[in-house]
Design an enzyme around this catalytic site. Structure first.
Site, PDB file in Angstrom:
ATOM      1  N   HIS A 124      55.184  21.212  25.434  1.00  0.00           N
ATOM      2  CA  HIS A 124      55.802  21.423  26.789  1.00  0.00           C
ATOM      3  C   HIS A 124      57.069  22.429  26.915  1.00  0.00           C
ATOM      4  O   HIS A 124      57.321  22.947  27.920  1.00  0.00           O
ATOM      5  CB  HIS A 124      56.464  20.216  27.450  1.00  0.00           C
ATOM      6  N   ASP A 144      52.241  18.259  18.601  1.00  0.00           N
ATOM      7  CA  ASP A 144      52.481  17.293  17.509  1.00  0.00           C
ATOM      8  C   ASP A 144      51.955  16.136  17.420  1.00  0.00           C
ATOM      9  O   ASP A 144      51.461  15.556  16.548  1.00  0.00           O
ATOM     10  CB  ASP A 144      54.298  17.314  17.626  1.00  0.00           C
TER      11      ASP A 144
END
Length: 485
Positions: free
Chosen positions: A80, A235
């Protein structure tokens, strides 16, 4: 040899693995975060590249012969973030991170545009990339006008490694600009956010080639052969690859800086109203569904900082086995919350503290509060039709047996502990590199680890924790309206 690089919020970790996935070396370098204003969270991208140089240097010193055989690099990173470059590839400002909530108003406006949820399959959360650019347009117009490319954090690291503007599907799904069903940039979503397709990197699957290491870096690092850089992953998708969660219904619960409850899916099944994240997986024809809370082990870090005691000492003060809920209730909303509330204004609280309360009681209540937050995520996932029979437990919080027993009992789901210590995002990144170099099928490479322990819910305490969970939910409902001021 293959190198997995995981760019986390607090540092960059690198592991060197062979063809079988066996780890032959690892290194880590910390990275600092700046919070210049309340709700802001930023990092300097040059700190990432400096950390990469340090990590590689450490790996070369300890594993020179193995490192010289490097054939592929896989990348994982926190999602993000908005890394803004001008048309010449120069950094325009510090990267705005995933846990930065300054763009809450812009996120709300974008989310109220009907097409956005339909395209992205998700609520437009304040931490996502698209609202960050809308905030920039309103508050830093000079910078906004110069934006040539927007890169996610790991993809800036790739740009430094390869000179290429490339991203993968899993990371890009967290921008709100990707059509998560068709796995391509949405011109409509970009236009709604006043962006253009040419400002986006090209897209590849995480297990495909995403560039080649620059000749200069190969020479500096003592490498004679070409080195492929894989597409990589956000991740959580990388962690799923590392733990072998790519088939339908397999998943994990992660007690990291943030808390994640992830389940892999073989079909696209968004349900934005639940605040469950539905993203592309890092491998083709797979998706992931996640419940996400913003402060998991970060809640323990916060308590440690304010009590002046190391986290390890606080965790060691817990009883040898579970003995029932604390009299204190902790709401872990230190940075707002995502699943299931999508509330950037709510903040944390201790309830039930009295003059006799000790640090151990506060520690137990923090572990319980995070566990209740993960239960919220599980209930949201259940409402989409997902019901895991068991979950693997990973992340720093998984080192606490007391916390794991609490979590299993609160979730009423057995937790499986993998054998060994290497099964996280860095390993997932390395596995993606193996696929990209060799063309191997992901299912053959991303196998689950051997289980060393299975932690069952404490049947005699389920009712007690269920009652406390209901109180926790009631406290949120009571305090949420007070957070809007």
């Amino acid at each position: 040899m293959y190198l997995g690089l995981d760019l986390g919020t607090s540092g960059l970790r690198g592991i060197l693995v062979d063809d079988t996935g066996h780890v032959v070396g690892d290194a880590e370098v910390s990275i600092s975060t700046s919070t210049p204003k309340p709700s802001w969270s930023e990092q300097d991208p040059l700190d990432w590249t400096n950390a990469c140089e340090e990590v590689v240097g450490k790996l070369r010193v300890g594993n020179r012969q193995a490192f010289s055989k490097l054939r592929g690099i896989g990348l994982s990173g926190h999602m993000h973030g908005a890394t803004l470059l001008d048309p010449d590839g120069e950094i325009l400002r510090p990267c705005i991170l995933w846990n930065d909530t300054r763009s809450a108003d812009e996120a709300r406006t974008l989310d109220q545009t009907p097409e956005m949820r339909a395209i992205s399959g998700n609520i437009v959360f304040p931490g996502f990339t698209a609202p960050k650019l809308e905030w920039l347009r309103a508050n830093e117009p000079d910078v906004f006008s110069k934006v040539g490319k927007v890169l996610l954090p790991k993809d800036y690291l790739r740009f430094w490694l390869t000179g290429e503007y490339v991203s993968d599907m899993s990371d890009s799904a967290g921008t709100s600009w990707l059509d998560v069903d068709t796995r391509q940039w949405s011109e409509k979503a970009l236009a709604i956010g006043h962006m253009r397709t040419e400002q986006m990197p090209s897209l590849v699957e995480g297990s495909d080639r995403g560039g080649e290491l620059k000749v200069r870096l190969r020479q500096d690092w003592g490498l004679s052969n070409p080195v492929v850089v894989a597409g990589g992953a956000g991740d959580n998708a990388a962690a799923a690859c590392g733990i072998g969660s790519i088939n339908d219904g397999t998943g994990f619960v992660s007690l990291g800086t943030s808390g994640v409850l992830l389940v892999a899916r073989e079909a696209y099944a968004p349900d934005p109203e639940t605040a469950v994240h539905c993203f592309c997986h890092a491998v083709p024809d797979r998706w992931i569904q996640m419940g996400v809370m913003l402060s998991a082990t970060n809640s323990m870090n916060w308590l440690s900082r304010n009590l002046g005691e190391p986290v390890e000492r606080l965790a060691a003060s817990m009883p040898g086995k579970l003995n029932g809920p604390s009299a204190i209730t902790f709401l872990p909303y230190l940075s707002g919350e995502r699943t299931p509330h999508n509330n950037s204004h709510i903040r944390g609280a201790f309830l039930g503290v009295d003059i006799s309360s000790e640090p151990a009681e506060l520690t137990q209540s923090v572990m319980e509060g995070v566990s209740f937050g993960m239960r919220d995520c599980l209930e949201a996932l259940k409402s989409t039709g997902t019901q895991p029979n068991s979950l693997m437990a990973v992340g720093g919080g998984a080192r606490s047996q007391f916390w794991l027993e609490t979590l299993a009992t609160v979730l009423q789901v057995p937790l499986e502990m993998p054998k060994g210590s290497e099964f996280g995002a860095a390993l997932g990144a390395a596995r993606l590199a193996i696929c990209a170099v060799n063309g191997a099928e992901p299912a053959q490479v991303m196998t689950p680890p051997e289980i060393r322990e299975r932690i069952e819910p404490r049947g005699d305490l389920i009712d007690a924790y269920e009652n406390e969970y209901r109180r926790y939910r009631q406290f949120y409902q009571a305090l949420a309206p007070l957070a809007l001021r």
